[in-house]
Design a protein around this motif. Structure first.
Motif, mmCIF file in Angstrom:
data_model
loop_
_atom_site.group_PDB
_atom_site.id
_atom_site.type_symbol
_atom_site.label_atom_id
_atom_site.label_comp_id
_atom_site.label_asym_id
_atom_site.label_seq_id
_atom_site.Cartn_x
_atom_site.Cartn_y
_atom_site.Cartn_z
ATOM 1 N N ALA A 88 -1.357 -0.384 2.456
ATOM 2 C CA ALA A 88 -1.687 -0.629 3.797
ATOM 3 C C ALA A 88 -1.603 -0.228 4.870
ATOM 4 O O ALA A 88 -1.477 1.311 4.749
ATOM 5 N N ARG A 90 -2.267 1.055 9.153
ATOM 6 C CA ARG A 90 -1.626 0.951 10.629
ATOM 7 C C ARG A 90 -2.381 0.257 11.644
ATOM 8 O O ARG A 90 -3.699 1.282 11.883
ATOM 9 N N ALA A 99 1.049 -2.366 14.181
ATOM 10 C CA ALA A 99 1.421 -3.287 13.306
ATOM 11 C C ALA A 99 1.087 -2.754 12.418
ATOM 12 O O ALA A 99 -0.129 -1.666 12.014
ATOM 13 N N THR A 100 1.521 -3.552 11.211
ATOM 14 C CA THR A 100 1.204 -2.883 9.683
ATOM 15 C C THR A 100 0.060 -4.446 9.161
ATOM 16 O O THR A 100 0.964 -5.780 9.680
ATOM 17 N N LEU A 101 -0.736 -3.956 8.448
ATOM 18 C CA LEU A 101 -1.887 -4.426 7.895
ATOM 19 C C LEU A 101 -1.513 -4.072 5.960
ATOM 20 O O LEU A 101 -1.898 -3.110 5.969
ATOM 21 N N ASP A 102 -1.419 -5.689 5.204
ATOM 22 C CA ASP A 102 -0.517 -5.321 3.797
ATOM 23 C C ASP A 102 -2.177 -5.080 3.512
ATOM 24 O O ASP A 102 -2.551 -5.781 3.699
ATOM 25 N N SER A 128 1.495 -12.210 11.646
ATOM 26 C CA SER A 128 2.957 -12.618 10.501
ATOM 27 C C SER A 128 4.049 -12.379 10.730
ATOM 28 O O SER A 128 5.202 -13.777 10.319
ATOM 29 N N GLU A 135 8.617 -3.370 13.496
ATOM 30 C CA GLU A 135 7.183 -3.043 13.929
ATOM 31 C C GLU A 135 6.948 -4.573 13.206
ATOM 32 O O GLU A 135 6.769 -5.210 12.399
ATOM 33 N N GLU A 137 4.319 -7.426 12.156
ATOM 34 C CA GLU A 137 3.128 -7.051 10.594
ATOM 35 C C GLU A 137 1.815 -8.555 11.112
ATOM 36 O O GLU A 137 2.508 -10.047 11.564
ATOM 37 N N GLU A 139 -2.043 -10.696 9.150
ATOM 38 C CA GLU A 139 -2.365 -11.106 6.995
ATOM 39 C C GLU A 139 -4.216 -11.605 7.709
ATOM 40 O O GLU A 139 -3.919 -11.673 8.917
#
Length: 236
Positions: A88, A90, A99-102, A128, A135, A137, A139
């Motif tokens: 992922a 940051r 935010a977290t982005l896979d 999303s 935090e 997330e 997409e």
């Protein structure tokens, strides 16, 4: 519902209560309605000062000119990758928490075929998940059709910061700024409701002109005729 000013704690009663979509600045308490009541009303509470706005019959939000973005589900944002964490990324979107982005949250992405973002890369993404206890997330595809629809890595171009209020206005196709610029020269743009506008134009002079026009509308509140006159003074 007509636009009106609200303060934290003000009660908002929407005209249509089915399938409500609440944006930033609004909260629906769990015990705010009584499903069994004949006079059932859905109650929403404002959590910040600003102007109550609505889109369609069921989307409501509070528009502010603040600088701190509060993430809300389904909203488009422009962010910058600040770190990679295993599978992922940051991403800084200007909110209180990153935010977290896979790495697989892209159209058609697989473990063998996926974008390889670097620290400093720009992305246009959709929120999303937005929860005050977690935090946010992100997409990089449309959640309904799972197509990119313009989301993904933003290559080249320039990012201009603006007020949150102007960013939301620029998402309206009827706003004059981007169509006025697009009539003069070709450009690509991505509008983030987090107060970041990415754009790319063929020449440096045109890129500078876009930046100055965004600044003029945001800080000097120029209308269409005034912006047209201002644009005519620029060397593009």
């Amino acid at each position: 519902m007509a636009s009106r000013n609200v303060l934290p704690g003000d009660i908002v009663t929407p005209k249509y209560a089915n399938n409500l979509k609440l944006g930033p600045g609004l909260h629906q308490p769990q015990a705010a309605s009584s499903e069994g009541s004949e006079n059932h009303k859905t109650i929403i509470v404002a959590t910040c000062a600003g102007t109550l706005e609505s889109k369609g019959k069921n989307k409501y939000y509070v528009e502010t000119n603040g600088k701190r973005y509060v993430p809300a589900g389904q909203e488009p944002v422009v962010g910058v990758v600040t770190a990679r964490m295993g599978e992922a990324y940051r991403v800084d979107i200007g909110s209180a928490h990153p935010a977290t982005l896979d790495a697989l949250a892209f159209e058609g992405a697989t473990k063998r075929n996926r974008p390889n973002l670097r620290v400093g890369s720009l992305v246009y993404a959709r929120v999303s998940l937005a929860n005050k206890n977690l935090e946010p997330e992100l997409e990089c595809f449309d959640g309904q059709i799972h197509k990119s629809e313009g989301f993904g890595e933003l290559k080249g171009g320039l990012v201009k910061k603006c007020s949150l209020g102007l960013a939301r206005k620029l998402l309206d196709p009827d706003h004059f700024l981007l169509p006025l610029l697009g009539a003069r020269f070709s450009l690509d743009a991505a509008i983030g409701v987090n107060g970041k506008v990415w754009f790319k134009a063929p020449t440096v002079k045109q890129t500078i002109a876009i930046s100055r026009c965004i600044e003029a509308v945001d800080e000097r509140s120029l209308e269409k005729a005034e912006l047209t006159a201002f644009l005519n003074t620029l060397d593009v």
